[in-house]
Design a protein around this motif. Structure first.
Motif, mmCIF file in Angstrom:
data_model
loop_
_atom_site.group_PDB
_atom_site.id
_atom_site.type_symbol
_atom_site.label_atom_id
_atom_site.label_comp_id
_atom_site.label_asym_id
_atom_site.label_seq_id
_atom_site.Cartn_x
_atom_site.Cartn_y
_atom_site.Cartn_z
ATOM 1 N N GLY A 591 37.070 40.114 57.785
ATOM 2 C CA GLY A 591 37.640 40.972 56.751
ATOM 3 C C GLY A 591 38.692 40.267 55.930
ATOM 4 O O GLY A 591 38.710 40.371 54.696
ATOM 5 N N HIS A 592 39.569 39.502 56.577
ATOM 6 C CA HIS A 592 40.635 38.845 55.810
ATOM 7 C C HIS A 592 40.076 37.739 54.923
ATOM 8 O O HIS A 592 40.643 37.427 53.878
ATOM 9 C CB HIS A 592 41.712 38.305 56.772
ATOM 10 N N GLU A 593 38.946 37.147 55.310
ATOM 11 C CA GLU A 593 38.318 36.134 54.468
ATOM 12 C C GLU A 593 37.610 36.774 53.276
ATOM 13 O O GLU A 593 37.730 36.298 52.140
ATOM 14 C CB GLU A 593 37.319 35.317 55.297
ATOM 15 N N VAL A 594 36.889 37.853 53.509
ATOM 16 C CA VAL A 594 36.099 38.484 52.443
ATOM 17 C C VAL A 594 37.000 39.144 51.406
ATOM 18 O O VAL A 594 36.760 39.040 50.192
ATOM 19 C CB VAL A 594 35.121 39.506 53.049
ATOM 20 N N PHE A 595 38.058 39.826 51.850
ATOM 21 C CA PHE A 595 38.913 40.591 50.933
ATOM 22 C C PHE A 595 40.193 39.841 50.564
ATOM 23 O O PHE A 595 41.166 40.449 50.123
ATOM 24 C CB PHE A 595 39.266 41.940 51.565
ATOM 25 N N GLU A 596 40.179 38.534 50.729
ATOM 26 C CA GLU A 596 41.383 37.731 50.507
ATOM 27 C C GLU A 596 41.941 37.893 49.094
ATOM 28 O O GLU A 596 43.153 37.962 48.903
ATOM 29 C CB GLU A 596 41.061 36.258 50.764
ATOM 30 N N ASN A 597 41.087 37.960 48.100
ATOM 31 C CA ASN A 597 41.540 37.972 46.706
ATOM 32 C C ASN A 597 41.586 39.362 46.095
ATOM 33 O O ASN A 597 41.635 39.498 44.864
ATOM 34 C CB ASN A 597 40.630 37.067 45.865
ATOM 35 N N TYR A 598 41.555 40.397 46.918
ATOM 36 C CA TYR A 598 41.554 41.767 46.417
ATOM 37 C C TYR A 598 42.874 42.454 46.768
ATOM 38 O O TYR A 598 43.486 42.176 47.799
ATOM 39 C CB TYR A 598 40.383 42.564 47.005
ATOM 40 N N PHE A 599 43.291 43.349 45.895
ATOM 41 C CA PHE A 599 44.459 44.182 46.162
ATOM 42 C C PHE A 599 44.136 45.132 47.318
ATOM 43 O O PHE A 599 43.008 45.625 47.403
ATOM 44 C CB PHE A 599 44.803 44.992 44.903
ATOM 45 N N PRO A 600 45.036 45.402 48.235
ATOM 46 C CA PRO A 600 46.469 45.081 48.264
ATOM 47 C C PRO A 600 46.817 43.782 48.982
ATOM 48 O O PRO A 600 47.984 43.542 49.270
ATOM 49 C CB PRO A 600 47.053 46.272 49.013
ATOM 50 N N PHE A 601 45.799 42.963 49.298
ATOM 51 C CA PHE A 601 46.080 41.721 50.013
ATOM 52 C C PHE A 601 46.561 40.616 49.074
ATOM 53 O O PHE A 601 47.149 39.636 49.515
ATOM 54 C CB PHE A 601 44.835 41.263 50.768
ATOM 55 N N LYS A 602 46.295 40.788 47.788
ATOM 56 C CA LYS A 602 46.741 39.817 46.804
ATOM 57 C C LYS A 602 46.976 40.530 45.490
ATOM 58 O O LYS A 602 46.247 41.453 45.131
ATOM 59 C CB LYS A 602 45.687 38.713 46.630
ATOM 60 N N TRP A 603 48.016 40.105 44.767
ATOM 61 C CA TRP A 603 48.311 40.688 43.462
ATOM 62 C C TRP A 603 48.907 39.603 42.572
ATOM 63 O O TRP A 603 49.291 38.525 43.030
ATOM 64 C CB TRP A 603 49.275 41.864 43.609
ATOM 65 N N LYS A 604 48.975 39.906 41.275
ATOM 66 C CA LYS A 604 49.506 38.949 40.323
ATOM 67 C C LYS A 604 51.011 38.869 40.494
ATOM 68 O O LYS A 604 51.719 39.866 40.411
ATOM 69 C CB LYS A 604 49.149 39.361 38.893
ATOM 70 N N MET A 605 51.496 37.660 40.698
ATOM 71 C CA MET A 605 52.918 37.462 40.928
ATOM 72 C C MET A 605 53.642 37.153 39.622
ATOM 73 O O MET A 605 53.067 36.561 38.704
ATOM 74 C CB MET A 605 53.135 36.319 41.929
ATOM 75 N N GLN A 606 54.901 37.559 39.563
ATOM 76 C CA GLN A 606 55.711 37.252 38.392
ATOM 77 C C GLN A 606 56.070 35.777 38.331
ATOM 78 O O GLN A 606 56.135 35.190 37.258
ATOM 79 C CB GLN A 606 56.996 38.099 38.400
ATOM 80 N N ASP A 607 56.306 35.178 39.481
ATOM 81 C CA ASP A 607 56.665 33.768 39.538
ATOM 82 C C ASP A 607 55.816 33.096 40.606
ATOM 83 O O ASP A 607 56.110 33.189 41.802
ATOM 84 C CB ASP A 607 58.154 33.608 39.850
ATOM 85 N N THR A 608 54.762 32.416 40.176
ATOM 86 C CA THR A 608 53.855 31.783 41.137
ATOM 87 C C THR A 608 54.465 30.541 41.775
ATOM 88 O O THR A 608 53.873 29.977 42.689
ATOM 89 C CB THR A 608 52.542 31.391 40.441
ATOM 90 N N GLN A 609 55.628 30.109 41.293
ATOM 91 C CA GLN A 609 56.285 28.933 41.858
ATOM 92 C C GLN A 609 57.474 29.318 42.739
ATOM 93 O O GLN A 609 58.418 28.552 42.886
ATOM 94 C CB GLN A 609 56.741 28.006 40.728
ATOM 95 N N SER A 610 57.407 30.501 43.300
ATOM 96 C CA SER A 610 58.475 30.991 44.163
ATOM 97 C C SER A 610 57.967 31.113 45.592
ATOM 98 O O SER A 610 56.996 31.836 45.851
ATOM 99 C CB SER A 610 58.986 32.348 43.658
ATOM 100 N N HIS A 611 58.622 30.420 46.514
ATOM 101 C CA HIS A 611 58.271 30.579 47.928
ATOM 102 C C HIS A 611 58.499 32.019 48.381
ATOM 103 O O HIS A 611 57.738 32.538 49.208
ATOM 104 C CB HIS A 611 59.122 29.636 48.788
ATOM 105 N N ALA A 612 59.518 32.668 47.858
ATOM 106 C CA ALA A 612 59.831 34.034 48.275
ATOM 107 C C ALA A 612 58.690 34.980 47.942
ATOM 108 O O ALA A 612 58.307 35.824 48.766
ATOM 109 C CB ALA A 612 61.128 34.499 47.613
ATOM 110 N N GLU A 613 58.130 34.861 46.727
ATOM 111 C CA GLU A 613 57.035 35.759 46.345
ATOM 112 C C GLU A 613 55.784 35.472 47.147
ATOM 113 O O GLU A 613 55.075 36.390 47.574
ATOM 114 C CB GLU A 613 56.763 35.632 44.848
ATOM 115 N N HIS A 614 55.466 34.203 47.347
ATOM 116 C CA HIS A 614 54.289 33.861 48.149
ATOM 117 C C HIS A 614 54.464 34.343 49.586
ATOM 118 O O HIS A 614 53.521 34.870 50.193
ATOM 119 C CB HIS A 614 54.064 32.349 48.121
#
Length: 641
Positions: A591-614
């Protein structure tokens, strides 16, 4: 819920102990640590306008100022994690303009994950003028001033100056750790409060929970043997009799799975939550062998249960083959990383993989156990010449098979001739080994995979490609490494034998686990010479080297004994929250592999270069899977293979 970060407690402790410290500096002419000073107006005037914050994580800006007249410089770098590597050219620094009293300058971006060695040579490249080692900080701003100390001796100095201090990129880990520990504290207080009769009666009267709720919150709650006998191959059954299930096994499996999910989702983009580039161990390198180990333990207990129930070996063997086939099929079709390259076809199909290795390992170990097991061996009724080895000697045929496989691994690894490579090569290729064997990645293991499977059908982006700049595809779940994963599962099966032989003799079980841990640790010390790079067989997850198996199994025996003591002996811990994903391991992994790129497991981040957001995103996704497994457990929903 405190699910994800709790599995990372040990890693966080190491990270906080070593990584929050200020980096050190080694310089050739006795200069001290870099000073936080303002540059001289003469040398830095107009240069500040060029500076800008580095745009990516794990990077810093370095401004090199060359005050040597009529002497250009070649700047090269070498990562501290790259063993016996060539220096990599980074930039050419022009000479200073003597008439304008202006130094030659160049602005470069440097890596901050590992210590770097900076080498400055003359423009011809042959003469080394200075060399210094430093661990740069993330988003820091530095200047490297190269000047002449003495015109008579032509002595050159390199002074490193901190213009802007780096950020502390490890604070998000500390914050997450404290948050999850706070949640754990709340849950523990709530659990202890429920043991107070007036509080418990009030809660039951107010909420009117179902019996399932009481079972889950109880330390004894778990599916019975009859319910779980037909579950996935990594699910154990303590015995054929209707006895309490060993929760420590599911807890151990769940802990490995939670860390695996967190690592696969990115681990906050921290380097120590990624796989080691080649030799050595990180947190990410521990979880897969632990999962294989506990699968072997489960094989021992589940097969013993099925045979005690009177099932024929032929039917059990058919079930083993079917489960293995399903795991391999799911790995190839459902969980295939080459989906990111486009629609899956034979041209880009990756044949090896995690589930494929689990399926094949399960097939071999379970079949050996089924075919060679003897009636009465597990009950201890068979006579053995050495009572101290009564959990080993009855299984000598299995041991001979496993040791034969290990001899095959050693012979292929160290004796198989590989075109263009030295015999027994265990290196990463690329720029490693001073660039002498760039196309020898993985030695015999890589050669066998490329020969039998084809370059397009194995993993295309191995972890060594970043540090060692390898260009050859290499698969960490390849053919040759599967032999040692079988050995790892067999060691887990041995742990299951101990549980069966010394049933209810807790002291004996714990002592045997500790002895096995010591033995595996001693073998690892001999093979590695207690070093990362200089041993006979270094610890290497990419190769699944024999030292990697003995080291991770040493940790596995220790961890299993600790969980067995806390969860099943003293019952100080129910195993939550790791117990729940451990009961639905295949579902959570797929399940975690198949739905890896779907919300709520992933969303668009405001700052993709932030360790805190990741880190927030990855911990949230991991925690959601723990919550899902908890809800499935409440409803007695288990995916059976």
């Amino acid at each position: 819920m405190a699910a994800a970060a709790a599995g990372l407690v040990a890693a966080v402790a190491v990270a906080l102990g070593g990584m929050l410290m200020a980096p050190g500096l080694t310089q050739p002419h006795g200069e001290g640590l870099p000073e936080e000073i303002e540059p001289e107006p003469r040398s830095r005037e107009g240069i500040a306008a060029e500076r800008r914050p580095p745009g990516r994580m794990d990077q810093a800006l370095l401004l090199v100022l060359n005050e040597l007249p009529e002497q250009g410089l070649r700047l090269a770098t070498l990562s501290g994690s790259c063993h016996q590597c060539l220096y990599q050219f980074l930039a050419f620094v022009p000479p200073s303009n003597g008439s304008l009293r202006a130094p030659g300058t160049v602005l470069v971006v440097v890596d901050t994950q590992h210590p770097l060695t900076l080498q400055l040579n003359g423009s011809g490249g042959d003469t080394e003028l200075c060399k210094l080692q430093y661990h740069f900080g993330e988003f820091g701003n530095y200047s490297l001033v190269v000047k002449t100390l003495s015109t008579s001796t032509k002595t050159v100095s390199c002074d490193l100056v901190i213009n802007e201090r780096p950020i502390n990129s490890y604070l998000p880990i500390l914050f997450a750790f404290l948050v999850y520990m706070g949640l754990f504290a709340v849950l523990i207080v709530s659990h202890l409060s429920m043991k107070i009769n007036p509080v418990r009666n009030w809660v039951y009267k107010t909420l009117n929970p179902r019996e399932t709720d009481r079972l889950i919150n109880s330390e004894l709650g778990s599916p019975n043997a009859a319910d779980s006998a037909s579950s996935d191959p990594s699910r154990p059954v303590w015995s054929a009799a209707p006895r309490q299930r060993l929760r420590s096994l599911d807890t151990f499996r769940g802990l490995s799975l939670v860390i695996m999910v967190f690592v696969n989702y990115g681990g906050g983009k921290y380097w120590f939550f990624k796989h080691e580039s080649w030799n050595g161990l990180t947190v990410a390198d521990l979880v897969f062998p632990w999962f294989v180990f506990i699968m072997g333990t489960s094989i021992s207990l589940s097969l013993s249960s099925m045979l005690r129930w009177g099932r024929s070996k032929q039917k059990v063997l058919g079930k083993i083959v079917w489960r293995s086939f399903l795991l391999i099929l799911l790995g190839i079709i459902v969980v295939n990383p080459n989906y990111c390259l486009g629609p899956l076809s034979w041209d880009n199909l990756r044949i090896p993989g995690v589930l494929q290795r689990l399926g094949f390992t399960y097939l071999v170990v379970a079949a050996l156990e089924l075919l060679f097991t003897k009636p009465g061996a597990e009950s201890g009724t068979l006579e053995t010449p050495c009572p101290a080895l009564q959990d080993i000697l009855p299984y000598w045929p299995q041991w001979i098979c496993i040791l034969t496989l290990e001899v095959i691994w050693l012979c292929l690894t160290f004796l198989l001739p590989v075109p263009g490579c030295p015999r027994g090569y265990l290196g990463p290729g690329g720029i490693g080994d001073f660039g002498n064997y760039p196309n020898c990645t993985g030695g015999a293991a890589g050669y066998i995979d490329r020969l039998l499977l084809g370059e397009k059908h194995i993993y295309q982006h191995p972890s060594a490609s970043v540090i060692y700049q390898t260009t050859m595809p290499y698969d960490p779940e390849g053919i040759l490494g599967t032999i040692n994963s079988i050995f790892m599962a067999f060691l887990g099966l041995q742990a299951g034998k101990i549980l069966l032989f010394y049933r209810d003799q807790h002291k004996q079980i714990l002592c045997r686990f500790v002895i096995w841990s010591i033995v595996m640790g001693m073998i690892s010390a001999i093979l590695t010479k207690c070093s990362k790079e200089e041993g006979f067989v270094p610890i290497n997850k990419n190769l699944w080297s024999i030292s990697y198996v003995t080291t991770t199994s040493c940790f596995a025996f220790i961890l299993l004994s600790l969980m067995y003591y806390l969860v099943d002996v003293k019952r100080l811990w129910s195993g939550a929250p790791f117990f729940y994903p451990g009961m639905n391991s295949i579902l959570v992994y797929i399940g975690h592999e198949v739905f890896e790129n779907y919300f709520p497991f992933k969303w668009k981040m405001q700052d993709t270069q932030s360790h805190a957001e990741h880190l927030t995103q990855n911990l949230t996704a991991t925690t959601l899977w723990v919550i899902i497994s908890y809800l499935l457990y409440r409803r007695r929903i288990f995916w059976k293979i």
